[in-house]
Write a protein that holds these residues in place. Structure first.
Motif, short mmCIF file in Angstrom:
data_model
loop_
_atom_site.label_atom_id
_atom_site.label_comp_id
_atom_site.label_asym_id
_atom_site.label_seq_id
_atom_site.Cartn_x
_atom_site.Cartn_y
_atom_site.Cartn_z
N LEU A 1 -14.35 0.10 -16.51
CA LEU A 1 -14.22 -1.01 -17.44
C LEU A 1 -13.82 -0.57 -18.84
O LEU A 1 -13.22 -1.33 -19.58
N LYS A 2 -14.16 0.65 -19.20
CA LYS A 2 -13.82 1.14 -20.54
C LYS A 2 -12.31 1.22 -20.70
O LYS A 2 -11.75 0.81 -21.74
N ASN A 3 -11.64 1.75 -19.71
CA ASN A 3 -10.18 1.88 -19.75
C ASN A 3 -9.47 0.83 -18.92
O ASN A 3 -8.25 0.80 -18.84
N PHE A 4 -10.26 -0.01 -18.25
CA PHE A 4 -9.78 -1.09 -17.40
C PHE A 4 -8.73 -0.60 -16.41
O PHE A 4 -7.57 -1.04 -16.41
N ARG A 5 -9.16 0.30 -15.57
CA ARG A 5 -8.28 0.84 -14.53
C ARG A 5 -9.14 1.27 -13.35
O ARG A 5 -10.31 1.58 -13.49
N TRP A 6 -8.52 1.25 -12.17
CA TRP A 6 -9.21 1.70 -10.96
C TRP A 6 -9.18 3.22 -10.89
O TRP A 6 -8.16 3.85 -11.22
N ILE A 7 -10.29 3.81 -10.46
CA ILE A 7 -10.38 5.25 -10.31
C ILE A 7 -11.01 5.57 -8.96
O ILE A 7 -11.66 4.72 -8.35
N SER A 8 -10.82 6.81 -8.51
CA SER A 8 -11.42 7.28 -7.26
C SER A 8 -11.85 8.73 -7.44
O SER A 8 -11.12 9.52 -8.03
N PRO A 9 -13.05 9.07 -6.94
CA PRO A 9 -13.51 10.45 -7.05
C PRO A 9 -12.96 11.35 -5.95
O PRO A 9 -13.22 12.55 -5.96
N VAL A 10 -12.21 10.77 -5.00
CA VAL A 10 -11.71 11.56 -3.86
C VAL A 10 -10.21 11.34 -3.72
O VAL A 10 -9.69 10.26 -3.99
N PRO A 11 -9.48 12.36 -3.26
CA PRO A 11 -8.02 12.22 -3.11
C PRO A 11 -7.61 11.10 -2.16
O PRO A 11 -6.55 10.50 -2.33
N GLN A 12 -8.46 10.79 -1.19
CA GLN A 12 -8.13 9.75 -0.20
C GLN A 12 -8.00 8.37 -0.85
O GLN A 12 -7.44 7.46 -0.25
N GLY A 13 -8.54 8.21 -2.06
CA GLY A 13 -8.46 6.91 -2.73
C GLY A 13 -7.34 6.79 -3.74
O GLY A 13 -7.11 5.72 -4.29
N PHE A 14 -6.59 7.90 -3.98
CA PHE A 14 -5.59 7.89 -5.03
C PHE A 14 -4.44 6.92 -4.75
O PHE A 14 -3.89 6.30 -5.67
N ILE A 15 -4.07 6.78 -3.48
CA ILE A 15 -2.99 5.86 -3.13
C ILE A 15 -3.35 4.44 -3.54
O ILE A 15 -2.54 3.71 -4.12
N THR A 16 -4.60 4.06 -3.27
CA THR A 16 -5.05 2.71 -3.60
C THR A 16 -5.11 2.50 -5.10
O THR A 16 -4.67 1.46 -5.61
N THR A 17 -5.68 3.45 -5.84
CA THR A 17 -5.80 3.27 -7.29
C THR A 17 -4.42 3.14 -7.93
O THR A 17 -4.24 2.36 -8.87
N GLU A 18 -3.46 3.89 -7.44
CA GLU A 18 -2.10 3.81 -7.99
C GLU A 18 -1.51 2.42 -7.78
O GLU A 18 -0.92 1.82 -8.69
N ARG A 19 -1.71 1.89 -6.59
CA ARG A 19 -1.19 0.53 -6.28
C ARG A 19 -1.89 -0.53 -7.10
O ARG A 19 -1.25 -1.40 -7.69
N TRP A 20 -3.23 -0.49 -7.15
CA TRP A 20 -3.98 -1.52 -7.84
C TRP A 20 -3.77 -1.47 -9.35
O TRP A 20 -3.78 -2.50 -10.01
N ASN A 21 -3.59 -0.28 -9.91
CA ASN A 21 -3.38 -0.17 -11.35
C ASN A 21 -2.01 -0.69 -11.78
O ASN A 21 -1.80 -1.02 -12.95
N LYS A 22 -1.08 -0.77 -10.84
CA LYS A 22 0.23 -1.36 -11.13
C LYS A 22 0.21 -2.87 -11.01
O LYS A 22 1.13 -3.55 -11.49
N ASP A 23 -0.82 -3.40 -10.37
CA ASP A 23 -0.92 -4.85 -10.14
C ASP A 23 -1.65 -5.48 -11.32
O ASP A 23 -2.87 -5.66 -11.31
N LYS A 24 -0.92 -5.83 -12.37
CA LYS A 24 -1.53 -6.37 -13.58
C LYS A 24 -2.19 -7.73 -13.34
O LYS A 24 -3.20 -8.06 -13.96
#
Length: 345
Positions: free
Chosen positions: A143-166
Motif C-alpha cells: 500500500l505504501k507504493n501501491f503496487r503488487w509484490i511477491s516474495p517468490v519468483p513464481q509470483g513475478f509474472i502475476t505482479t508484472e501483469r497486475w501492476n500494468k493494470d491501472k
C-alpha cells in the motif's frame, strides 16, 4: 450490497466504544484428495465471525443475529453469487500455482486474506490484501507504493501483469479507502449492542505433571485484545515463553494461551504467576491446576482447545493462518466483500 451502504451514512458517527475496528475476509480453496470443502469463506468484524460460505452448501449464511436482522435475502443471494464465482477463480489459481511450482499431484491450498481497519477516535484507516499458496506468502498489495509484490519468483509474472493494470489498481484502491471502510462502519452500527460488550477472561494455570511446562489459559473474553505476561518474583519474565494464537470460541468470545517452560526446582524456588490484562482489568493466577487430584484434568482443556481448532477449520482455515501472519504484512478488491476476480495467470 453497495446500495445498502448508502442507507447508513456513518462517516460522521462516533461509536462510543473507542478502539481500532476491523472488517476481514478469508477465502481458502483446497485441491486434491481431501475430505474438506473445495472453498470456504469467512467474514469477521472485530475478529468475530458474521458470515460463512463453503462450496458444499453453496450458500452464504449469517452467523450473528445482527446481520440477520439488517440484511435480507437479496444481500445473501448476492454474497452467494460472488463466492460461487470466487470458487472458480481460486480453483484456477491453484492450477496456475501448481504449474509455477512444477507440481502435478498432492493436496494444495490457495488463500486470499483481505480487509480494512478503522480507528474510531483518530479516523485513521488501513487496508491489507495478501494471497498465499500452500501456507506461504505468494502475492500482496504494497500500500505504501501501491503496487503488487511477491516474495517468490513464481509470483513475478502475476505482479508484472497486475501492476500494468491501472484500472485494477484503482479498483482496489477505491475498495480499500471507501467501500470497505463504509461497510465496516455499517456493520459496527448493525451490531453495536453486541460488539460493545465486554466480557472478562477466565484464567487458569494448567500442567500435566510436576515436570511439564505450565500453560496460562485465558478464555471467554471479548473483545479479542488481551495481553498475557509471565511474572517471576514480581518482575516480568520473557525467557522460555511461547505465546499461542488467538482462537475464537463457539459463543463468540476468544481464548489464548501462553506456555512457560521451567524446571520443577525453579518453579518451587521462585514465585511465578500469569498476569492477564483485558480492557484495563488485570487478572493474576499462580495456582496450578493439574490432571491429578481434584483439579480439572488438563485432558479436558486440551480437548476443548482441539475442538475449537476444528471449529475454526470448518469455518475457514484461513482465520488461524491469517492471525499468525497478520503482523507480517500490511498490504482488496470490491463489492461489499471486496473479492479480487483476477487470477495469477
Amino acid at each position: 450490497m453497495r446500495s445498502a451502504v448508502g442507507l447508513l451514512l456513518l462517516l460522521g458517527i462516533h461509536l462510543v466504544y473507542a478502539r481500532t475496528h476491523s472488517l476481514q475476509y478469508f477465502y481458502t480453496a483446497v485441491s486434491g484428495d481431501i475430505n474438506f470443502p473445495a472453498l470456504t469463506a469467512v467474514g469477521l468484524v472485530d475478529d468475530g465471525q458474521f458470515m460463512y460460505f463453503d462450496s458444499n452448501i453453496t450458500k452464504a449464511i449469517p452467523k450473528t443475529e445482527w446481520i440477520k436482522q439488517y440484511e435480507g435475502s437479496d444481500y445473501w443471494e448476492e454474497e452467494t453469487n460472488i463466492l460461487i464465482r470466487k470458487h472458480q477463480v481460486l480453483k484456477n489459481n491453484i492450477m496456475v500455482a501448481q504449474t509455477r511450482f512444477n507440481q502435478s499431484t498432492g493436496v494444495h491450498t490457495y488463500q486470499q486474506m483481505y480487509g480494512c481497519e478503522w480507528d474510531d477516535e483518530t479516523e485513521a484507516t488501513n487496508g491489507f490484501l495478501q494471497e498465499g499458496y500452500d501456507g506461504e506468502d505468494f502475492l500482496s498489495l504494497d500500500l505504501k507504493n501501491f503496487r503488487w509484490i511477491s516474495p517468490v519468483p513464481q509470483g513475478f509474472i502475476t505482479t508484472e501483469r497486475w501492476n500494468k493494470d491501472k484500472a485494477l489498481l484503482e479498483h482496489d484502491k477505491h475498495y480499500l479507502n471507501t467501500v470497505c471502510i463504509e461497510s465496516l462502519k455499517k456493520y459496527l452500527q448493525y451490531g453495536k449492542s453486541s460488539l460493545e460488550k465486554t466480557v472478562s477472561p477466565r484464567v487458569s494455570l494448567l500442567q500435566k505433571d510436576s515436570s511439564s511446562s505450565v500453560t496460562c489459559h485465558a478464555t471467554g473474553f471479548y473483545p479479542s485484545g488481551v495481553t498475557i505476561t509471565w511474572m517471576k518474583n514480581g518482575e516480568e519474565h520473557h525467557e522460555d515463553v511461547e505465546l499461542g494464537e488467538l482462537l475464537p470460541n463457539e459463543d463468540g468470545t476468544f481464548q489464548k494461551t501462553s506456555t512457560l517452560t521451567v524446571t520443577p526446582d525453579e518453579w518451587k524456588n521462585n514465585k511465578f504467576s500469569c498476569l492477564v490484562e483485558h480492557k484495563g482489568i488485570n487478572k493474576e493466577e499462580s495456582e496450578i491446576r493439574t490432571n491429578y487430584g481434584n483439579s480439572l484434568p488438563i485432558g479436558i482443556i486440551v480437548g476443548v482447545v482441539v475442538a475449537v481448532v476444528l471449529l475454526v477449520g470448518m469455518a475457514g482455515i484461513g482465520y488461524k493462518i491469517y492471525q499468525k501472519k497478520k503482523k507480517d504484512f500490511k498490504p482488496v478488491s470490491g463489492s461489499d466483500d471486496g473479492s479480487n476476480s483476477s487470477a495469477p495467470a
